[in-house]
Design a protein around this motif. Sequence first.
Motif, mmCIF file in Angstrom:
data_model
loop_
_atom_site.group_PDB
_atom_site.id
_atom_site.type_symbol
_atom_site.label_atom_id
_atom_site.label_comp_id
_atom_site.label_asym_id
_atom_site.label_seq_id
_atom_site.Cartn_x
_atom_site.Cartn_y
_atom_site.Cartn_z
ATOM 1 N N PRO A 187 0.801 -1.225 0.000
ATOM 2 C CA PRO A 187 0.000 0.000 0.000
ATOM 3 C C PRO A 187 0.837 1.280 0.000
ATOM 4 N N LYS A 188 2.024 1.191 0.594
ATOM 5 C CA LYS A 188 2.882 2.369 0.685
ATOM 6 C C LYS A 188 3.190 2.981 -0.681
ATOM 7 N N TRP A 189 3.238 2.136 -1.725
ATOM 8 C CA TRP A 189 3.663 2.627 -3.047
ATOM 9 C C TRP A 189 2.513 2.655 -4.057
ATOM 10 N N GLU A 190 1.271 2.364 -3.570
ATOM 11 C CA GLU A 190 0.159 2.238 -4.508
ATOM 12 C C GLU A 190 -0.242 3.546 -5.172
ATOM 13 N N SER A 191 0.081 4.672 -4.539
ATOM 14 C CA SER A 191 -0.343 5.950 -5.122
ATOM 15 C C SER A 191 0.678 6.478 -6.134
ATOM 16 N N LEU A 192 1.805 5.784 -6.277
ATOM 17 C CA LEU A 192 2.804 6.227 -7.262
ATOM 18 C C LEU A 192 2.286 6.018 -8.675
ATOM 19 N N ASP A 193 2.867 6.734 -9.625
ATOM 20 C CA ASP A 193 2.535 6.528 -11.025
ATOM 21 C C ASP A 193 2.815 5.069 -11.403
ATOM 22 N N ILE A 194 1.944 4.485 -12.227
ATOM 23 C CA ILE A 194 2.041 3.052 -12.533
ATOM 24 C C ILE A 194 3.386 2.684 -13.169
#
Length: 357
Positions: free
Chosen positions: A77-84
């Motif tokens: 979840p920590k990196w889920e908001s990063l650009d794909i």
Amino acid sequence: MSKTILVLPGDGIGPEIVNEAVKVLATLRDEHGLDVDLDEALVGGAAIDATGGPLPDVTLELAKEADAVMLGAVGGPKWESLDITIRPEKGLLGLRAGLNLFANLRPAILYPQLAGASTLKPEVVSGLDIMIVRELTGGIYFGQPRGVNQLETGERQGINTLVYTESEIDRISRVAFDIAMKRGKRVCSVDKANVLECTELWREVATRVGGDYPEVELSHMYVDNAAMQLVRFPKQFDVMVTTNMFGDILSDCAAMLTGSIGMLPSASLDENGKGMYEPIHGSAPDIAGQGLANPLATILSVAMMLRYSLNEPAMAERIESAVNKVLDDGLRTPDIMSEGMNEVGCEQMGDAVVAAL
Ligand code: IPM
Ligand code: MG
């Protein structure tokens, strides 16, 4: 000459399960003469945190130089908001593409000791032994064009492309047929040829390749039916071969037939048998750091590594027997726990396998 294994723990439960697999490798090295050197590098979220990207150049270089790669899991979840384009999963996909690991072998084997852990009736799954051969460097995962476009109408449009060349279908089909020759001599090629032209070609090429393997019985199945058949009567399958995305989905489904996705290893191979080995499950952020994860899929991935990349089949069997032994002894991580068994954590399970080696 000693062989080099690059260890990539990754994220979530990755470091915990890889730690146990490394113990197994170290024991084979120190006590049974396995000639290996272990190296370690960053991938996924761990690499993003340290370097800004999910697959540092040095990691890819080390992976290319190594004889085999062992990977835990990536993402969380920590990196889920990063650009794909820079998410942890891109690290994994970059390794697969960068090392040309086009053939993904995902065995779904039911350990008899775990027949009761499956959600399906024991008689449906007992004796289950399926090999899913998933194409891993093509298809909709890598096809161009891709992305999200801004249309003139003002709305956005998402696009991914399913694309396969004849040579890509040919080489993955051959992998499936070669494996079938060493097993039950049956291949089921899974497609969606009633709707998708790309997989109409898939069916045609798979049939053509089948002509070179007269001893193997080839069948074809639409993917929706294949999903249904996997839960209805899974023992009808020997080897299944399919596209990248269909294989992703069907292998999770097949895994659950065996009781827990925490039991299943995988091998991703290039043309020369060099490979990356990983459990088919993900990083399970919900249980990360609690010592609850099942390390057996990763430990069994080491067995696949010994068999497919290091040419040490006897050592592979040694690991598989050790896993059988700890299951016989009643040890169970929470994901495979059932009444009357002895619940243990990740580290205890790893220690038990090491002791049984
Ligand atoms: C798998 C995983 C990966 C995939 C993800 C983590 C990119 O689900 O190995 O099956 O989709 O291939
Ligand atoms: Mg998957």
